[in-house]
Design a protein around this motif. Structure first.
Motif, PDB file in Angstrom:
ATOM      1  N   MET A   1       0.814  -1.220   0.000  1.00  0.00           N
ATOM      2  CA  MET A   1       0.000   0.000   0.000  1.00  0.00           C
ATOM      3  C   MET A   1       0.847   1.270   0.000  1.00  0.00           C
ATOM      4  SD  MET A   1      -3.309  -0.833   2.433  1.00  0.00           S
ATOM      5  CE  MET A   1      -2.381  -1.483   3.830  1.00  0.00           C
ATOM      6  N   LEU A   2       2.015   1.218   0.635  1.00  0.00           N
ATOM      7  CA  LEU A   2       2.856   2.406   0.753  1.00  0.00           C
ATOM      8  C   LEU A   2       4.054   2.381  -0.201  1.00  0.00           C
ATOM      9  CD1 LEU A   2       2.840   2.626   4.644  1.00  0.00           C
ATOM     10  CD2 LEU A   2       1.649   4.158   3.066  1.00  0.00           C
ATOM     11  N   ALA A   3       4.054   1.446  -1.148  1.00  0.00           N
ATOM     12  CA  ALA A   3       5.216   1.262  -2.022  1.00  0.00           C
ATOM     13  C   ALA A   3       5.519   2.478  -2.891  1.00  0.00           C
ATOM     14  CB  ALA A   3       5.007   0.034  -2.907  1.00  0.00           C
ATOM     15  N   ARG A   4       4.509   3.293  -3.172  1.00  0.00           N
ATOM     16  CA  ARG A   4       4.730   4.454  -4.048  1.00  0.00           C
ATOM     17  C   ARG A   4       5.576   5.541  -3.380  1.00  0.00           C
ATOM     18  NH1 ARG A   4       4.004   3.173  -9.239  1.00  0.00           N
ATOM     19  NH2 ARG A   4       2.384   1.564  -9.332  1.00  0.00           N
ATOM     20  N   ALA A   5       5.945   5.326  -2.130  1.00  0.00           N
ATOM     21  CA  ALA A   5       6.763   6.316  -1.438  1.00  0.00           C
ATOM     22  C   ALA A   5       8.166   6.408  -2.016  1.00  0.00           C
ATOM     23  CB  ALA A   5       6.854   5.983   0.052  1.00  0.00           C
ATOM     24  N   ALA A   6       8.600   5.374  -2.725  1.00  0.00           N
ATOM     25  CA  ALA A   6       9.969   5.372  -3.247  1.00  0.00           C
ATOM     26  C   ALA A   6      10.031   4.655  -4.581  1.00  0.00           C
ATOM     27  CB  ALA A   6      10.911   4.695  -2.245  1.00  0.00           C
TER      28      ALA A   6
ATOM     29  N   TYR B   1       4.861  12.632  -2.163  1.00  0.00           N
ATOM     30  CA  TYR B   1       5.999  12.035  -1.472  1.00  0.00           C
ATOM     31  C   TYR B   1       5.934  12.298   0.038  1.00  0.00           C
ATOM     32  CZ  TYR B   1       8.320  10.645  -5.777  1.00  0.00           C
ATOM     33  OH  TYR B   1       8.631  10.030  -6.962  1.00  0.00           O
ATOM     34  N   ALA B   2       5.491  13.496   0.409  1.00  0.00           N
ATOM     35  CA  ALA B   2       5.379  13.817   1.834  1.00  0.00           C
ATOM     36  C   ALA B   2       4.359  12.912   2.522  1.00  0.00           C
ATOM     37  CB  ALA B   2       4.996  15.278   2.018  1.00  0.00           C
ATOM     38  N   VAL B   3       3.208  12.730   1.881  1.00  0.00           N
ATOM     39  CA  VAL B   3       2.151  11.891   2.463  1.00  0.00           C
ATOM     40  C   VAL B   3       2.602  10.438   2.556  1.00  0.00           C
ATOM     41  CG1 VAL B   3      -0.151  10.942   2.066  1.00  0.00           C
ATOM     42  CG2 VAL B   3       0.241  13.383   1.793  1.00  0.00           C
ATOM     43  N   MET B   4       3.231   9.931   1.476  1.00  0.00           N
ATOM     44  CA  MET B   4       3.664   8.535   1.477  1.00  0.00           C
ATOM     45  C   MET B   4       4.748   8.278   2.524  1.00  0.00           C
ATOM     46  SD  MET B   4       1.645   7.218  -0.683  1.00  0.00           S
ATOM     47  CE  MET B   4       2.263   5.581  -0.957  1.00  0.00           C
ATOM     48  N   TRP B   5       5.685   9.225   2.656  1.00  0.00           N
ATOM     49  CA  TRP B   5       6.738   9.040   3.652  1.00  0.00           C
ATOM     50  C   TRP B   5       6.175   9.156   5.068  1.00  0.00           C
ATOM     51  CZ3 TRP B   5      11.167   6.741   3.470  1.00  0.00           C
ATOM     52  CH2 TRP B   5      11.831   6.630   2.247  1.00  0.00           C
ATOM     53  N   ALA B   6       5.189  10.034   5.250  1.00  0.00           N
ATOM     54  CA  ALA B   6       4.527  10.116   6.555  1.00  0.00           C
ATOM     55  C   ALA B   6       3.803   8.809   6.852  1.00  0.00           C
ATOM     56  CB  ALA B   6       3.549  11.283   6.571  1.00  0.00           C
ATOM     57  N   GLY B   7       3.200   8.232   5.796  1.00  0.00           N
ATOM     58  CA  GLY B   7       2.530   6.946   5.953  1.00  0.00           C
ATOM     59  C   GLY B   7       3.499   5.865   6.401  1.00  0.00           C
ATOM     60  N   TRP B   8       4.697   5.857   5.789  1.00  0.00           N
ATOM     61  CA  TRP B   8       5.717   4.884   6.204  1.00  0.00           C
ATOM     62  C   TRP B   8       6.115   5.094   7.674  1.00  0.00           C
ATOM     63  CZ3 TRP B   8       7.239   0.388   4.804  1.00  0.00           C
ATOM     64  CH2 TRP B   8       7.199   0.002   3.454  1.00  0.00           C
ATOM     65  N   PHE B   9       6.234   6.342   8.082  1.00  0.00           N
ATOM     66  CA  PHE B   9       6.642   6.649   9.457  1.00  0.00           C
ATOM     67  C   PHE B   9       5.627   6.098  10.455  1.00  0.00           C
ATOM     68  CE2 PHE B   9       6.292   9.514  13.134  1.00  0.00           C
ATOM     69  CZ  PHE B   9       7.568   9.376  13.674  1.00  0.00           C
ATOM     70  N   PHE B  10       4.345   6.397  10.197  1.00  0.00           N
ATOM     71  CA  PHE B  10       3.313   5.951  11.135  1.00  0.00           C
ATOM     72  C   PHE B  10       3.091   4.445  11.044  1.00  0.00           C
ATOM     73  CE2 PHE B  10       2.106  10.484  10.785  1.00  0.00           C
ATOM     74  CZ  PHE B  10       2.208  10.803  12.126  1.00  0.00           C
ATOM     75  N   TYR B  11       3.228   3.897   9.829  1.00  0.00           N
ATOM     76  CA  TYR B  11       3.080   2.447   9.687  1.00  0.00           C
ATOM     77  C   TYR B  11       4.180   1.719  10.455  1.00  0.00           C
ATOM     78  CZ  TYR B  11       2.986  -2.223   7.704  1.00  0.00           C
ATOM     79  OH  TYR B  11       2.941  -3.587   7.558  1.00  0.00           O
ATOM     80  N   ARG B  12       5.392   2.263  10.394  1.00  0.00           N
ATOM     81  CA  ARG B  12       6.505   1.630  11.106  1.00  0.00           C
ATOM     82  C   ARG B  12       6.240   1.606  12.616  1.00  0.00           C
ATOM     83  NH1 ARG B  12      11.180   2.939  13.663  1.00  0.00           N
ATOM     84  NH2 ARG B  12      12.942   1.501  13.393  1.00  0.00           N
TER      85      ARG B  12
END
Length: 222
Positions: free
Chosen positions: A135-140, A199-210
């Motif tokens: 789901m969050l793969a588009r971050a990178a 990119y900001a939203v996706m990276w924030a998603g990775w942060f909270f998902y982690r």
């Protein structure tokens, strides 16, 4: 978990090598993409759509600037055509990677991870954490193709992979396509803001998902 990361990094390194090679040879750069789409726009809408689909589809084999393709393509195509072409091309890459690795991934995996128990642990780890990664793969860059290959390799059910892929891809592509469709050469700000925002939203998603993952919340997706 270490085994899962090892396999994903190995796959990522293969994709990264194509990205580096493309930059060294000067092919499939952002400038190339713009030039090809501009040339296609002088022919027909269908030609532009075909170029967008083709470029996004070969992302499975050669890393391409996905966001640039979607935004510039939608500038020439408009939102509806741009979004449709982006989804079609991305689906070809994602489900192509899934199918290839579902068919031949096990034999390749056995060469990278020889221990049967470690391969089993890797599958269990991806079953638990794979949905969030997809789901969050588009971050990178590269990560969408890596997760698609991992889903096929670990035999994630196709319907399950498709669901998580759509959750992550539909909003991303719709925002990028809309931004491209309302941008102009004189005012590229919508495209710029969309790129930065995505990119900001996706990276924030990775942060909270982690953080959620570390607390064991990822088990809820199994």
């Amino acid at each position: 978990m270490k085994t899962l990361l090892k396999v994903m990094l190995t796959i990522a390194a293969i994709f990264a090598s194509t990205f580096i090679l493309g930059r060294v040879l000067g092919i499939l750069t952002e400038n190339n993409v713009r030039e090809w789409l501009e040339l296609a726009s002088t022919l027909s809408v269908l030609t532009v759509a075909a170029v967008v689909i083709g470029l996004l589809a070969i992302d499975l084999f050669v890393a391409v600037p996905t966001l640039t393709i979607v935004i510039v393509g939608s500038y020439f195509l408009g939102f509806e055509w741009g979004f449709s072409a982006a989804m079609a091309g991305s689906a070809l890459a994602a489900f192509g990677g899934y199918a290839i690795c579902s068919r031949w991934g096990e034999s390749a995996l056995s060469r990278v991870i020889r221990d049967k128990k470690q391969r089993s642990e890797m599958r269990d780890a991806f079953t638990a954490h794979g949905p969030g990664m997809i789901m969050l793969a588009r971050a990178a860059p590269i990560l969408p193709e890596v997760t698609a290959c991992m889903a096929g390799m670990t035999k994630m059910p196709l319907a399950r992979f498709a669901m998580f892929w759509l959750i992550g891809t539909l909003p991303y592509m719709s925002i990028a396509a809309y931004a491209g469709s309302v941008s102009t050469l004189d005012d590229p700000r919508p495209a710029i803001f969309a790129a930065l925002g995505l990119y900001a939203v996706m990276w924030a998603g990775w942060f909270f998902y982690r953080k959620w993952w570390m607390k064991g919340g990822a088990r809820l997706l199994v």
